[in-house]
Design a protein around this motif. Structure first.
Motif, PDB file in Angstrom:
ATOM      1  N   LEU B 350       0.822  -1.209   0.000  1.00  0.00           N
ATOM      2  CA  LEU B 350       0.000   0.000   0.000  1.00  0.00           C
ATOM      3  C   LEU B 350       0.857   1.260   0.000  1.00  0.00           C
ATOM      4  O   LEU B 350       0.656   2.174  -0.804  1.00  0.00           O
ATOM      5  N   ILE B 351       1.842   1.318   0.921  1.00  0.00           N
ATOM      6  CA  ILE B 351       2.603   2.560   1.033  1.00  0.00           C
ATOM      7  C   ILE B 351       3.716   2.654  -0.016  1.00  0.00           C
ATOM      8  O   ILE B 351       4.242   3.727  -0.255  1.00  0.00           O
ATOM      9  N   LEU B 352       4.059   1.522  -0.652  1.00  0.00           N
ATOM     10  CA  LEU B 352       5.090   1.583  -1.694  1.00  0.00           C
ATOM     11  C   LEU B 352       4.514   2.035  -3.033  1.00  0.00           C
ATOM     12  O   LEU B 352       5.230   2.493  -3.903  1.00  0.00           O
ATOM     13  N   LYS B 353       3.205   1.866  -3.194  1.00  0.00           N
ATOM     14  CA  LYS B 353       2.564   2.174  -4.462  1.00  0.00           C
ATOM     15  C   LYS B 353       2.709   3.663  -4.777  1.00  0.00           C
ATOM     16  O   LYS B 353       2.398   4.512  -3.942  1.00  0.00           O
ATOM     17  N   GLY B 354       3.200   3.929  -5.955  1.00  0.00           N
ATOM     18  CA  GLY B 354       3.342   5.314  -6.370  1.00  0.00           C
ATOM     19  C   GLY B 354       4.605   5.982  -5.879  1.00  0.00           C
ATOM     20  O   GLY B 354       4.845   7.150  -6.170  1.00  0.00           O
ATOM     21  N   ALA B 355       5.431   5.233  -5.132  1.00  0.00           N
ATOM     22  CA  ALA B 355       6.660   5.844  -4.615  1.00  0.00           C
ATOM     23  C   ALA B 355       7.741   5.857  -5.669  1.00  0.00           C
ATOM     24  O   ALA B 355       7.670   5.143  -6.663  1.00  0.00           O
ATOM     25  N   GLN B 356       8.751   6.677  -5.468  1.00  0.00           N
ATOM     26  CA  GLN B 356       9.924   6.675  -6.338  1.00  0.00           C
ATOM     27  C   GLN B 356      10.827   5.514  -5.912  1.00  0.00           C
ATOM     28  O   GLN B 356      10.863   5.157  -4.736  1.00  0.00           O
ATOM     29  N   LEU B 357      11.564   4.948  -6.878  1.00  0.00           N
ATOM     30  CA  LEU B 357      12.444   3.816  -6.560  1.00  0.00           C
ATOM     31  C   LEU B 357      13.401   4.159  -5.418  1.00  0.00           C
ATOM     32  O   LEU B 357      13.639   3.362  -4.531  1.00  0.00           O
ATOM     33  N   ALA B 358      13.938   5.376  -5.452  1.00  0.00           N
ATOM     34  CA  ALA B 358      14.949   5.754  -4.474  1.00  0.00           C
ATOM     35  C   ALA B 358      14.397   5.878  -3.065  1.00  0.00           C
ATOM     36  O   ALA B 358      15.131   5.832  -2.099  1.00  0.00           O
ATOM     37  N   ASP B 359      13.076   6.045  -2.969  1.00  0.00           N
ATOM     38  CA  ASP B 359      12.479   6.183  -1.636  1.00  0.00           C
ATOM     39  C   ASP B 359      12.159   4.834  -1.006  1.00  0.00           C
ATOM     40  O   ASP B 359      11.746   4.770   0.151  1.00  0.00           O
ATOM     41  N   ILE B 360      12.318   3.758  -1.784  1.00  0.00           N
ATOM     42  CA  ILE B 360      11.909   2.446  -1.277  1.00  0.00           C
ATOM     43  C   ILE B 360      12.623   2.050   0.027  1.00  0.00           C
ATOM     44  O   ILE B 360      11.962   1.670   0.986  1.00  0.00           O
ATOM     45  N   PRO B 361      13.960   2.155   0.101  1.00  0.00           N
ATOM     46  CA  PRO B 361      14.596   1.712   1.360  1.00  0.00           C
ATOM     47  C   PRO B 361      14.030   2.391   2.598  1.00  0.00           C
ATOM     48  O   PRO B 361      13.737   1.717   3.582  1.00  0.00           O
ATOM     49  N   ILE B 362      13.824   3.684   2.543  1.00  0.00           N
ATOM     50  CA  ILE B 362      13.341   4.370   3.741  1.00  0.00           C
ATOM     51  C   ILE B 362      11.871   4.038   4.017  1.00  0.00           C
ATOM     52  O   ILE B 362      11.466   3.888   5.177  1.00  0.00           O
ATOM     53  N   ILE B 363      11.075   3.837   2.967  1.00  0.00           N
ATOM     54  CA  ILE B 363       9.669   3.470   3.202  1.00  0.00           C
ATOM     55  C   ILE B 363       9.590   2.072   3.803  1.00  0.00           C
ATOM     56  O   ILE B 363       8.859   1.822   4.759  1.00  0.00           O
ATOM     57  N   VAL B 364      10.388   1.150   3.233  1.00  0.00           N
ATOM     58  CA  VAL B 364      10.402  -0.215   3.764  1.00  0.00           C
ATOM     59  C   VAL B 364      10.855  -0.193   5.224  1.00  0.00           C
ATOM     60  O   VAL B 364      10.276  -0.849   6.088  1.00  0.00           O
ATOM     61  N   ALA B 365      11.883   0.602   5.516  1.00  0.00           N
ATOM     62  CA  ALA B 365      12.415   0.642   6.881  1.00  0.00           C
ATOM     63  C   ALA B 365      11.494   1.383   7.836  1.00  0.00           C
ATOM     64  O   ALA B 365      11.537   1.161   9.037  1.00  0.00           O
ATOM     65  N   SER B 366      10.632   2.265   7.295  1.00  0.00           N
ATOM     66  CA  SER B 366       9.878   3.160   8.172  1.00  0.00           C
ATOM     67  C   SER B 366       8.897   2.444   9.084  1.00  0.00           C
ATOM     68  O   SER B 366       8.520   2.964  10.118  1.00  0.00           O
ATOM     69  N   ILE B 367       8.471   1.226   8.711  1.00  0.00           N
ATOM     70  CA  ILE B 367       7.570   0.518   9.628  1.00  0.00           C
ATOM     71  C   ILE B 367       8.363  -0.349  10.588  1.00  0.00           C
ATOM     72  O   ILE B 367       7.796  -1.080  11.380  1.00  0.00           O
ATOM     73  N   ASP B 368       9.701  -0.268  10.532  1.00  0.00           N
ATOM     74  CA  ASP B 368      10.589  -1.034  11.409  1.00  0.00           C
ATOM     75  C   ASP B 368      10.293  -2.527  11.302  1.00  0.00           C
ATOM     76  O   ASP B 368       9.863  -3.158  12.261  1.00  0.00           O
ATOM     77  N   PRO B 369      10.479  -3.101  10.104  1.00  0.00           N
ATOM     78  CA  PRO B 369      10.121  -4.507   9.937  1.00  0.00           C
ATOM     79  C   PRO B 369      11.105  -5.417  10.656  1.00  0.00           C
ATOM     80  O   PRO B 369      12.279  -5.108  10.755  1.00  0.00           O
TER      81      PRO B 369
END
Lengths: 145, 408
Positions: B350-369
């Motif tokens: 859900l939160i990765l949809k529409g994101a820029q490729l470069a923002d992926i690491p921080i979005i993935v990390a942001s929920i502290d998986p």
């Protein structure tokens, strides 16, 4: 064990998590941070196995990770050293009776350095790297003769 | 202009951007992510299955190793479930020590996360600073429990080790130090131009989605859900404290549910934990730290009992739930772990949809998986030699059914 005078290699390390609980992985990162700082000797984590001298494996190797471990080991250039960190990478530890384990690591690839502990302290991990350097020095010495 | 098909970028399970094995598949057009799928399961170790052949005191050592970051979380949730079944009363002092350890764990986990987040943004100076600061809390944890990770301090009916006088001094020194540092951490993480420009407005999780996906912990609170197990369902010493769930409004701005808000929540939770520990240390009651010192007697009490219970704990990442059923035997007859990350991972697509490729690491990390907590979804049928990976829908359905079963 002592370091030889010819410190001509800066070890680059590739970290492989084969199903670990994260405890060892955190201690590995902690051992790279300013309190211990092995980077001043050129020891650092790299992103690709093709750049690495040392393969650092944590975790008891789950069935899903066997193929990946073998492939990454094969991608590393010679001479290479495999270092396992943590009790479960050595023997399975608390997970030894699990149905989903293919490990421990030395059943799949040959291992040179063992760092025991659950989880080992950063000092122990750095000691393991020093042991790996000594092994490289030995390999280097025997190649010259 | 020629029409290009979407491009699929596979990431993992071993990838420099990932700290743990998980497989993510992104469909991208140019720089934009159209859809994201993820496959966990690479660190599945069959922990629940192993637990069914061990007794509760042995399982405590196993629960500590479900996850190396939240060691006390799983042990505490499991111990609380067993204590409810066997009707074991935990001494007050043990409850306070449990709270102190749990809060120290929250501080170290949030600092760890903050460092990783800074690293994902390419801000390595901040990463090293946070991890250097974190070493102090690791020293205190080592002083109290004797171990830096996998503390093994929880026991059924109490804790294994008391807080020694020398530790009290060290704890106070560490807390004073952190109070001095907090302003600096806040300034570095919340006022920095780089972090502001990279984190604001990306990875947005709306309040409705956060509720619909049943997210927990800081991920939910950053989207405005006022939910914190320590407040809603107090246990250990939390009932004696005056706590308020931390939501992004503490920093005086509206709730956006973006990555920046998740940083705000975690940074302020560090300050909250410092206060909790100080209060617990001041009011630390005297008395025993264990319901029963002899392990054989604890085991005998567990063996005699039957019933089922749910143990819950607000982990650094959110609610962690352990369901245990015992039936007059050494080992439990059922044990189910629902780690906090399990609830949070599902928002990735859900939160990765529409994101820029470069923002992926921080979005993935942001929920502290935390993948090692979560991997309980791959089911292997040994007899048939087949591995079945459950789909999300199947799992959700199973999860609903399980909830219904547990309510009965």
């Amino acid at each position: 064990m002592k370091l030889t005078t010819s410190f001509n290699r800066s070890l680059w390390v590739f970290h492989f998590n084969s199903g670990s609980c994260n405890g060892c992985d955190i201690e590995i990162v902690a051992s790279l941070t300013p309190r211990y700082d092995p980077e001043r000797f050129g020891v650092k984590l790299v992103g690709s196995p093709r750049h690495a001298d040392v393969l650092l494996v944590t975790g008891p190797v789950t069935n899903q990770m066997v193929d990946r471990l073998q492939r990454i080991y094969a991608q590393m250039p010679e001479p290479k050293i495999v270092m396992v960190v943590g009790t479960c990478a050595q023997s399975g530890g608390v997970f030894s009776t699990s149905y989903n384990l293919a490990g421990p690591v030395d059943q799949i690839i040959s291992v040179d350095v063992y760092v025991p502990g659950c989880a080992p302290r950063p000092e122990a991990i750095i000691q393991g790297v020093v042991t790996a350097i000594a092994k490289f020095e030995r390999l280097h010495g025997s190649a010259k003769q | 202009m020629t029409k290009k098909a979407p491009y699929i970028v596979p990431i993992g399970p071993i990838h420099p951007a990932l700290k743990e094995p998980v497989h993510i598949e992104l469909t991208v057009v140019g720089e934009e992510v159209i859809s994201a799928e993820f496959t966990p399961g690479q660190t599945h170790r069959g922990i629940e299955w192993m637990g069914l052949s061990r007794n509760p005191v042995q399982i405590i050592h196993l629960t500590d190793r479900i996850c190396g970051i939240c060691g006390v979380t799983h042990s505490l949730a499991f111990a609380r479930a067993v204590e409810q079944i066997a009707d074991i009363a935990v001494p007050e002092r043990a409850d306070y020590i449990r709270t102190i350890i749990a809060e120290f764990e929250r501080i170290q986990s949030h600092l760890l996360w903050a460092g990783v987040a800074a690293h994902e943004l390419g801000f390595d100076t901040l990463f090293y600073l946070t991890w250097r600061v974190r070493e102090e809390v690791m020293d205190v944890i080592e002083c109290i429990t004797g171990n830096r990770v996998s503390y093994d301090i929880i026991q059924i009916g109490g804790v294994r080790r008391d807080i020694a006088e020398v530790c009290t001094e060290q704890i106070r020194k560490c807390l004073d130090n952190y109070k001095g540092l907090f302003g600096k951490l806040k300034e570095l993480f919340l006022e920095d131009t780089v972090i502001n420009s990279r984190c604001k407005g990306i990875g947005i999780l709306s309040f409705e989605d956060a509720m619909a996906y049943s997210t927990v912990g800081p991920t939910a609170r950053a989207s405005g859900c006022i939910a914190d197990l320590r407040v809603d369902y107090p246990y250990a010493a939390y009932g004696d404290l005056n706590l308020k769930p931390i939501v992004p409004t503490v920093y005086g701005h509206d709730v956006n549910g973006d990555t920046y808000d998740r940083i705000v929540v975690r940074i302020f939770e560090i300050a909250q934990s410092i206060e909790i520990i100080e209060e617990c240390l001041t009011n630390l009651p005297t008395g025993p730290i264990l319901w029963e010192e002899k392990v054989a007697k604890i085991l005998a009490a567990c063996k005699k009992t039957e019933g089922e219970a749910v143990g819950r704990h607000e982990a650094p990442r959110g609610e962690c739930l352990h369901y245990v059923a015992m039936d007059k035997a050494d080992a439990p007859i059922a044990w189910k772990v629902k780690a906090s990350s399990y609830s949070n991972l599902h928002v990735w697509p859900l939160i990765l949809k529409g994101a820029q490729l470069a923002d992926i690491p921080i979005i993935v990390a942001s929920i502290d998986p935390c993948i090692s907590c979560t991997d309980r979804v791959a089911v292997t049928d040994v007899g048939a030699g087949k591995t079945k990976i459950f789909t999300k829908e199947e799992l959700t359905k199973m999860s609903y059914e399980k909830t219904r079963r547990m309510q009965k």
